[in-house]
Design an enzyme around this catalytic site. Structure first.
Site, PDB file in Angstrom:
ATOM      1  CB  ILE A 108      -0.927   0.006   1.239  1.00  0.00           C
ATOM      2  CG1 ILE A 108      -0.112  -0.057   2.536  1.00  0.00           C
ATOM      3  CG2 ILE A 108      -1.922  -1.153   1.175  1.00  0.00           C
ATOM      4  CD1 ILE A 108      -0.933   0.062   3.822  1.00  0.00           C
ATOM      5  CG  HIS A 126      -4.141  -6.083   0.224  1.00  0.00           C
ATOM      6  ND1 HIS A 126      -3.129  -6.878   0.752  1.00  0.00           N
ATOM      7  CD2 HIS A 126      -5.106  -6.939  -0.180  1.00  0.00           C
ATOM      8  CE1 HIS A 126      -3.480  -8.149   0.665  1.00  0.00           C
ATOM      9  NE2 HIS A 126      -4.673  -8.210   0.102  1.00  0.00           N
ATOM     10  CG  ASN A 225       9.038 -14.595   1.759  1.00  0.00           C
ATOM     11  OD1 ASN A 225       8.904 -13.377   1.756  1.00  0.00           O
ATOM     12  ND2 ASN A 225       8.565 -15.352   2.742  1.00  0.00           N
ATOM     13  CG  ASP A 242      18.305  -8.687   1.464  1.00  0.00           C
ATOM     14  OD1 ASP A 242      17.686  -8.224   2.428  1.00  0.00           O
ATOM     15  OD2 ASP A 242      18.648  -8.013   0.468  1.00  0.00           O
TER      16      ASP A 242
END
Length: 253
Positions: A108, A126, A225, A242
């Site tokens: 977001i 979202h 991830n 990372d």
């Protein structure tokens, strides 16, 4: 297949990117943590400190609305200072090279737009916390307008058009998912030949269904991830390193 080390993972990812004609990235909070934006679920994440305010609670309670805006303004300096990281810039490079038609994100923070994606090509599942909307008529408001009214009496403002509550343009628990974004994300997942799930725990549905959908439609699936996900066994490549270091080599390519 889980990459045995970072170098091997980057090499395999590079080969898959080179071979792909249509790459669709799907990003979660993990891509933005190097930008200073904390995630939600990990130790020290936002939801370990504050219980999420559900949509029906926001609608029903003036106190909940005020608390939601208090939390948002407490985070304003963090969001305002954040700049696109290596992951954002790498994906923007794929976009500018014509490899990526659009990006699907759970985030977001507006950082994909800031990295170079056109606004219309960022599919925000979202929503977006950098502006506000009336939950009734949908009229958009900028945050300084909201803050000026909030600071007057500590109450969340209502829409000047229809008097319904004004809320950050994000999707809260219990709030309907944006139909257009869901439709476009579905089309992208079904049409790509390489789907990159990056920095997402893949536990929030229906968003978490898109990697599975892409795989079922014939795309190769890569999951990047730090922590394992429930979909790792389905992926063609899993890189548990990372995100900035993994995608950094692709910035500018």
């Amino acid at each position: 297949m889980i990459a045995k080390d970072l170098r091997s993972g980057v090499e395999q990812l590079g080969n898959m990117i080179a071979e792909a004609a249509c790459i669709v990235p799907f990003t979660g909070a993990g891509i933005s943590t190097e930008c200073g934006i904390p995630d939600f679920r990990s130790p020290g994440g936002l939801w370990t400190r504050n219980r999420p305010i559900a949509f029906d609670e926001f609608v029903a309670s003036a106190d909940a609305r005020a608390e939601a805006w208090r939390r948002r303004f407490a985070m304003e300096a963090t969001f305002a200072a954040a700049k696109p990281g290596r992951g954002h810039r790498a994906l923007a490079s794929l976009y500018k090279a014509g490899k990526t038609p659009a990006i699907i994100t759970q985030n977001i923070d507006n950082l994909h737009q800031a990295s170079g994606f056109r606004v219309d090509d960022v599919i925000e599942l979202h929503g977006n916390t950098t502006y506000a909307r009336c939950i009734g008529c949908g009229h958009a408001y900028d945050l300084p307008w909201v803050k000026a009214r909030f600071d007057e009496d500590g109450n969340a403002p209502d829409c000047t058009i229809c008097d319904e509550p004004v809320k950050t343009a994000t999707i809260s628990f219990g709030q309907a998912m944006p139909e257009d974004a869901m439709r476009r994300a579905t089309e992208l997942a079904q049409q790509c030949d390489l789907f990159l799930a990056i920095g997402s725990s893949l536990v929030v549905w229906p968003a978490a269904g898109f990697p599975l959908m892409a795989k079922n439609c014939g795309a190769k699936l890569v999951i990047i991830n730090n922590e394992p996900t429930e979909q790792d066994d389905l992926a063609d490549l899993v890189i548990r390193h990372d995100i900035g270091e993994t995608l950094g080599p692709f910035v500018g390519n």
